[in-house]
Write a protein that holds these residues in place. Structure first.
Motif, PDB file in Angstrom:
ATOM      1  N   ARG A 182      31.644   1.674  47.556  1.00 39.82           N
ATOM      2  CA  ARG A 182      32.788   0.841  47.190  1.00 39.82           C
ATOM      3  C   ARG A 182      34.120   1.566  47.348  1.00 39.82           C
ATOM      4  NH1 ARG A 182      30.800  -1.040  41.341  1.00 39.82           N
ATOM      5  NH2 ARG A 182      32.669  -2.361  41.438  1.00 39.82           N
ATOM      6  N   ILE A 183      34.088   2.900  47.452  1.00 31.22           N
ATOM      7  CA  ILE A 183      35.341   3.659  47.535  1.00 31.22           C
ATOM      8  C   ILE A 183      36.064   3.404  48.850  1.00 31.22           C
ATOM      9  CG2 ILE A 183      36.231   6.000  47.865  1.00 31.22           C
ATOM     10  CD1 ILE A 183      34.620   6.938  45.556  1.00 31.22           C
ATOM     11  N   ALA A 186      38.036   0.112  48.846  1.00 34.91           N
ATOM     12  CA  ALA A 186      39.191   0.188  47.954  1.00 34.91           C
ATOM     13  C   ALA A 186      40.272   1.079  48.547  1.00 34.91           C
ATOM     14  CB  ALA A 186      38.763   0.714  46.589  1.00 34.91           C
ATOM     15  N   SER A 187      39.884   2.172  49.200  1.00 34.87           N
ATOM     16  CA  SER A 187      40.851   3.069  49.825  1.00 34.87           C
ATOM     17  C   SER A 187      41.562   2.388  50.983  1.00 34.87           C
ATOM     18  CB  SER A 187      40.140   4.329  50.313  1.00 34.87           C
ATOM     19  OG  SER A 187      41.028   5.182  50.979  1.00 34.87           O
ATOM     20  N   ARG A 189      42.138  -0.815  51.307  1.00 37.00           N
ATOM     21  CA  ARG A 189      43.094  -1.775  50.739  1.00 37.00           C
ATOM     22  C   ARG A 189      44.334  -1.064  50.216  1.00 37.00           C
ATOM     23  NH1 ARG A 189      38.189  -4.154  49.176  1.00 37.00           N
ATOM     24  NH2 ARG A 189      38.167  -3.066  47.176  1.00 37.00           N
ATOM     25  N   ALA A 190      44.157   0.123  49.626  1.00 33.72           N
ATOM     26  CA  ALA A 190      45.305   0.885  49.128  1.00 33.72           C
ATOM     27  C   ALA A 190      46.204   1.321  50.279  1.00 33.72           C
ATOM     28  CB  ALA A 190      44.825   2.097  48.335  1.00 33.72           C
ATOM     29  N   THR A 233      47.402  -1.078  42.236  1.00 27.90           N
ATOM     30  CA  THR A 233      46.123  -1.629  41.786  1.00 27.90           C
ATOM     31  C   THR A 233      44.962  -1.064  42.596  1.00 27.90           C
ATOM     32  OG1 THR A 233      47.212  -3.680  41.095  1.00 27.90           O
ATOM     33  CG2 THR A 233      44.825  -3.758  41.431  1.00 27.90           C
ATOM     34  N   SER A 234      45.153  -1.018  43.926  1.00 30.65           N
ATOM     35  CA  SER A 234      44.089  -0.474  44.780  1.00 30.65           C
ATOM     36  C   SER A 234      43.903   1.017  44.540  1.00 30.65           C
ATOM     37  CB  SER A 234      44.426  -0.730  46.256  1.00 30.65           C
ATOM     38  OG  SER A 234      44.504  -2.117  46.527  1.00 30.65           O
ATOM     39  N   ARG A 237      42.008   1.543  41.419  1.00 29.05           N
ATOM     40  CA  ARG A 237      40.585   1.242  41.627  1.00 29.05           C
ATOM     41  C   ARG A 237      39.884   2.414  42.318  1.00 29.05           C
ATOM     42  NH1 ARG A 237      36.986  -2.612  41.383  1.00 29.05           N
ATOM     43  NH2 ARG A 237      35.372  -2.835  42.976  1.00 29.05           N
ATOM     44  N   VAL A 238      40.568   3.009  43.311  1.00 26.02           N
ATOM     45  CA  VAL A 238      39.997   4.200  43.956  1.00 26.02           C
ATOM     46  C   VAL A 238      39.824   5.310  42.928  1.00 26.02           C
ATOM     47  CG1 VAL A 238      40.403   6.019  45.662  1.00 26.02           C
ATOM     48  CG2 VAL A 238      40.926   3.644  46.235  1.00 26.02           C
ATOM     49  N   GLN A 303      37.323   8.053  51.109  1.00 24.10           N
ATOM     50  CA  GLN A 303      38.735   7.722  50.942  1.00 24.10           C
ATOM     51  C   GLN A 303      39.498   7.918  52.250  1.00 24.10           C
ATOM     52  OE1 GLN A 303      40.643   9.309  47.314  1.00 24.10           O
ATOM     53  NE2 GLN A 303      38.596   9.859  46.611  1.00 24.10           N
TER      54      GLN A 303
END
Length: 581
Positions: A182-183, A186-187, A189-190, A233-234, A237-238, A303
């Protein structure tokens, strides 16, 4: 490439490290050597304990232990330095490749992307690669080999205690595996949110005067703040997912340590070897670092994979001339002057059709010619296609059908650099780059001497401006030429184009920002230039249009009339409506 199509993380990492294998190999080699020196130390400690128990001398063994410890520290420091230097080298290489790619992308491609987001990929995203190289790939390799080496020695010393350790490591690894999947998402999206934030900020700063005049600071702050909050937010989450990595390591290591103490302590109390237990516990301590390195390495790689994917999306875009079916007919840098047909017009459009989008044609069968000397003017309402004609003449785009000829040759068969070297282009907004006035004037002809520079300054009526500036030609023009007026920037652009001695000069609204006196001076420059080369001018002012040898009227992407000023006043109602009184 878009989304996850065709994405292979490990393969892309190896592709990025291509050309840096020596540095990566050196960092891995030094780290492994430090590991070997560390792994030898518990065995020496075991010998010291056994010798002390037997009453044998152990001074030599202690000296060996000290030497191993110091050598490990030195080699480890060297390995980390090489690792950091290699990571910086990878970042530098990717940044240089990105800059080169961005400056060579076709305008059609750039039209589909936001400038700020592309800048973000060159800055923020490339920085993330440092983690991927230093803590990711290198850490994964050295950490994995370290774990295997320690595990082999632990298995050799005591397989029962090793099985207890293995159970705890598997439990921690299972927890980590669920997080790593899942990392990466999320990375990504960040990184995307950060790119969008940079693009919105660049949008506002470029038009800052309009923003302030429209009292839109609050709205722009809200827009940019929305992207910043999305990045936050992203990023959180990371961070939340990455925070699970440390507990997973602790579960593996601390749990293993407790299990070894319970099992090994009970066996030692029943008469087992204390020296073996001490050596095993030391290996447990040495196991902490490689396990932590491996777990953190996979987290860093996930990441960094998001940033690497965004970078690869740009690097894999075809550059100018690399698009399918749109390559240069000549080798890059080849000269195209020798094959020019002397009897042909210098520039000719033959039934040219073109649209920036397939469903929105801009030019619809445009045909006209520009002779080798003299001035041709393009007139028409906004959106008629005048600027598009210039873009095709410079070969920023190629026609969808029809042909653009230069010296009788289709420009698609000419090397772009050789073709553009023969054309001077003065844009309507006359961009001035950050730097000195001299640097701006010499931009298209850096090899020009002082005499040629002074001549261009005089031709463009810039002499008074140069004498007024505090440091003359060495004066900095400010960001986007803020130290100059609109008319001065336009004259700088004209001088810059003339200095390159073009065969064809494209002038987009050359008198738009000039007062009556300077306009009259510029018309004299245009007349003189027209005797030396061909001029193609976009103009609305009657004073500029009247002096053209040929006026081409464009309407809705078609040539409706062509002729002199006096002829068109009689034959063309659309020209009479366009010609300012």
């Amino acid at each position: 490439m878009s989304g996850t199509d065709g994405w292979n993380g490990p393969r892309e990492v190896l592709r990025t490290l291509r050309g840096h294998r020596r540095g990566v190999s050196a960092a891995i080699g030094l780290t492994l050597l430090a590991l070997v020196l560390a792994l030898a130390q518990p065995l020496v400690v075991k010998d010291v304990i056994q010798a002390a128990g037997d009453g044998s001398p152990f001074g030599g063994a202690v000296l060996v232990l000290v030497a191993l410890f110091l050598a490990q520290a030195a080699v480890q420091a060297a390995g980390r330095y090489v690792m950091v230097r290699t990571g910086e080298s990878v970042v530098l290489g990717v940044r240089l490749a990105l800059v080169d790619r961005l400056l060579r992308l076709p305008l059609r491609t750039l039209d589909r992307h936001r400038t700020g987001d592309l800048i973000s990929r060159t800055g923020t995203d490339t920085t993330a690669l440092r983690l991927l190289v230093a803590e990711g790939f290198t850490g994964a390799v050295t950490g994995s080999l370290g774990v295997l080496g320690v595990a082999a020695l632990m298995l050799w010393l005591d397989w029962v205690l090793f099985l207890a350790v293995l159970v705890m490591v598997v439990l921690g690894g299972s927890l980590l595996a669920t997080v790593l999947r899942r990392i990466e998402g999320a990375s990504l999206r960040a990184q995307s949110a950060t790119g969008a934030m940079t693009a919105d900020l660049e949008r506002a700063l470029v038009a800052l005067r309009t923003v302030r005049a429209s009292r839109a600071e609050g709205r722009e702050t809200a827009r940019i703040g929305g992207q910043a909050r999305a990045a936050y937010t992203s990023g959180v989450r990371v961070g939340k997912l990455d925070a699970v990595v440390a507990p997973a390591v602790e579960l593996s290591v601390h749990g293993s340590f407790l299990a070894v103490l319970l099992i090994g302590g009970a066996r030692a109390a029943s008469g087992g070897s204390v020296a073996d237990l001490a050596a095993f516990l030391l290996y447990m301590l040495y196991l902490v670092e490689p396990i932590g390195v491996v777990f953190q390495a996979f987290s860093s790689m996930q990441q960094g994979a998001g940033a690497l994917r965004r970078i690869r999306e740009v690097l894999d875009l075809p550059g100018e001339g690399e698009e399918k079916g749109k390559g240069d007919g000549a080798a890059p840098g080849a000269s195209s002057r020798a094959s020019v047909n002397g009897a042909a017009p210098l520039l000719e459009f033959r039934n040219v059709h073109f649209g920036y989008r397939a469903d929105e044609p801009v030019l619809r069968g445009v045909s006209f010619a520009v002779p080798r000397r003299g001035q041709v003017a393009l007139v028409g309402r906004s959106g008629a296609g005048k600027s598009t004609v210039f873009a095709l003449a410079e070969r920023f785009y190629d026609p969808d059908s029809g042909a653009v000829l230069f010296g009788g040759q289709d420009v698609r068969g000419l090397a772009r650099d050789a073709h553009r070297a023969r054309i001077g282009f003065v844009e309507q907004h006359s961009p001035v780059l950050h730097g000195t006035l001299r640097e701006n004037l010499l931009y298209a002809a850096p090899e020009a001497d002082e005499r040629e520079l002074r001549r261009a300054v005089e031709l463009a009526q810039l002499g008074e401006v140069v004498s007024r500036l505090p440091r003359g030609l060495e004066t900095h023009t400010g960001e986007q030429g803020a130290a100059l007026s609109g008319g001065e920037r336009q004259r700088v652009a004209i001088a810059r184009a003339l200095l390159a001695r073009p065969e064809l000069l494209l002038l987009d609204e050359p008198t738009a920002h000039l007062d009556a006196e300077n306009e009259a001076a510029l018309r004299a420059v245009i007349r003189e230039t027209a005797r030396r080369c061909a001029l193609l001018v976009i103009a609305h002012r009657i004073s500029t249009v009247r002096e053209a040898d040929l006026i081409v009227v464009l309407d809705a992407g078609r040539v409706t009339h062509a002729g002199s000023h006096d002829e068109l006043l009689v034959t063309s109602a659309s020209y009479r409506a366009l010609a300012p009184g």
